[in-house]
Design an enzyme around this catalytic site. Structure first.
Site, PDB file in Angstrom:
ATOM      1  CG  ASP A 183      -3.794   3.979  -1.186  1.00  0.00           C
ATOM      2  OD1 ASP A 183      -4.320   3.722  -2.279  1.00  0.00           O
ATOM      3  OD2 ASP A 183      -3.947   3.259  -0.179  1.00  0.00           O
ATOM      4  CG  ASP A 197      -6.689   0.166  -1.159  1.00  0.00           C
ATOM      5  OD1 ASP A 197      -5.939   1.154  -1.017  1.00  0.00           O
ATOM      6  OD2 ASP A 197      -6.702  -0.782  -0.352  1.00  0.00           O
ATOM      7  CG  ASP A 245      -3.039  -0.569  -2.211  1.00  0.00           C
ATOM      8  OD1 ASP A 245      -3.119   0.590  -1.759  1.00  0.00           O
ATOM      9  OD2 ASP A 245      -3.543  -1.548  -1.618  1.00  0.00           O
ATOM     10  CB  SER A 286      -0.962  -0.032   1.195  1.00  0.00           C
ATOM     11  OG  SER A 286      -1.850   1.049   1.143  1.00  0.00           O
TER      12      SER A 286
END
Length: 455
Positions: free
Chosen positions: A244, A248, A246, A100
């Site tokens: 962010d 999501d 990743d 992430s």
């Protein structure tokens, strides 16, 4: 590699550690094998982000899964919500290799069951860890099943089409939008999802680079949206969106370059989802979202349900209550039409549709959803989390008109203010969130509590 200390890397909801010291290709292979063993899967889907170590880790995980008899569908570079899409659409358990917004030396695995159902400590992650530890000590026994097959598949177009089927953007007025992908997976997904929409896209940091050369890919830290805020003002854009690492989570900036609180985005999307569902439905919000959220949900005919912080709690509650939508203060947004999983991209499309469906600026549009003054999350390093929390509770519990609950940490509420104080699961920190009718009252309550916490 010595026998790994998995307690350091297996967290509440995912696996995360430094590559290759804590998480390496050999461990990824074992996690793949254990994931199949615990879920009993005949087939799985695997994706990864742009970190230099991600392709190798994902490939080894897939090999581990195939060694226990499961077929592996490998979708390559993707955002975490694109992996959830694949898990939902293909009805397969999934693994996403990403850390992430963590710095470049980290990597990790987010796991889900078929239909993007969460895998956390209580839903399989603890068993997976135990099995990997056992195999590290004793070796991996032979599998009773023949080796699985590998298939490569690109899901980006299908993911994009699914999202666009859930929000109609065809008739909105043209909008100029600056998107900061932070060198993360938004740079991969945004061009495809935004293609063909009436949007003038100004891309920032779309080059996929897991070393994050421009800034950390964590838009919740104000330092990381400074470039976006400046660019929105320079371009005279209608809004800015930051993803962010990743992709999501999404964070929204209005036409003045001011951040829009995730609670206001939650309220705005909740109103739209309730309208789409005939003015009825349950909306989940965690206990540190603004009071605005349940108010707006009720005003639009919905039923607000409050839950603990954390995606496994939200997804569990959504499944249990059949909720249509859920939102968190951390800019995670969950949709029933997306297998109860979180997708920042779908939330962003809702904001674009709401803004483009009327003539006013974003700051005016969100003002109706942003009714209170909030402190944001304030961290204090403390040696004795329980002791300091008890001291705060003692200071408030006998005051008139004050209510206290301990669903998740300590929540204390007065007539025109509330605060939540909760311990970090991973660090010696107490996290404080305060909200009040106006800024002066918020500051007063915030300072009172911080004095008790840090005293």
């Amino acid at each position: 590699m010595a026998v790994a200390d998995l307690s350091q890397i297996v967290k509440a909801y995912d696996v995360r550690g430094v590559y290759p010291d804590q998480l390496d290709d050999r461990l990824a292979k074992l996690f793949g094998a254990a994931f199949v063993e615990v879920t009993g899967a005949d087939a799985i889907v695997v994706g990864h982000d742009m970190r230099p170590s991600s392709p190798g880790l994902a490939s080894n995980f897939a090999q581990g899964a195939m060694s226990r008899g499961a077929d592996a569908t490998v979708i390559g570079l993707c955002s975490t919500d694109q992996l959830y899409y694949a898990s939902g659409a293909l009805d397969l358990p999934g693994a996403m290799f990403t850390a992430s917004h963590n710095p470049a030396q980290y990597n990790g695995i987010k796991l889900c069951r078929a239909g993007a159902a969460p895998v956390g400590q209580d839903t399989g992650l603890a068993q997976i860890r135990e099995l990997v530890e056992q195999w590290l000590a004793d070796g991996v026994p032979p599998s009773p099943r023949p080796e699985g097959k590998l298939t490569e598949r690109d899901t980006l177009q299908d993911y994009s089409a699914h999202l666009k089927s859930l929000v109609d953007l065809t008739s909105i007025r043209p909008l100029k939008v600056v998107v900061d992908a932070g060198n993360g997976m938004g740079g991969h997904t945004v061009p495809t999802v935004f293609a063909g929409l009436p949007l003038d896209l100004v891309p920032m940091y779309f080059e996929l680079d897991g070393t994050f050369p421009n800034h950390e890919a964590n838009p919740l830290d104000p330092a990381n949206i400074v470039d976006l805020q400046k660019r929105v003002r320079e371009e005279g854009a209608d809004l800015g969106i930051a993803f962010d690492g990743d992709a999501d989570r999404c964070f929204v900036v209005d036409e003045r370059g001011e951040g829009v609180s995730p609670s206001a985005v939650t309220a705005l999307v909740a109103a739209r989802e309730l309208a789409r569902n005939g003015g009825a439905g349950t909306v989940i919000h965690n206990l540190i979202t603004s009071w605005s959220v349940p108010e707006v949900v009720r005003e639009h005919g919905g039923t607000p349900v409050r839950t603990r912080v954390g995606h496994s709690f939200i997804k569990e509650e959504m499944a249990k209550s059949g909720a249509i939508f859920g939102g968190e203060h951390s800019a995670h947004y969950y949709f029933k039409d997306f297998w109860n999983a979180d997708t920042g991209m779908l939330a962003a499309l809702h904001v674009l549709a709401a803004l483009g469906g009327q003539d006013g600026p974003l700051s005016e549009l969100v003002a109706q959803y942003d009714r209170y003054a909030g402190s944001g999350e304030i961290n204090s390093t403390v040696a004795d989390q329980q002791g300091r929390t008890a001291a705060v509770k003692a200071a408030y519990e006998h005051q008139d008109g004050v209510t206290i609950d301990e669903l998740d940490g300590l929540t204390v509420a007065g007539s025109d203010w509330w605060f939540n104080l909760r311990p970090s699961n991973t660090e010696p920190l107490l996290r404080l969130n305060v909200e009040a009718r106006d800024a002066a009252r918020m500051s007063q309550v915030r300072d009172e509590v911080l004095t008790l916490v840090r005293g």
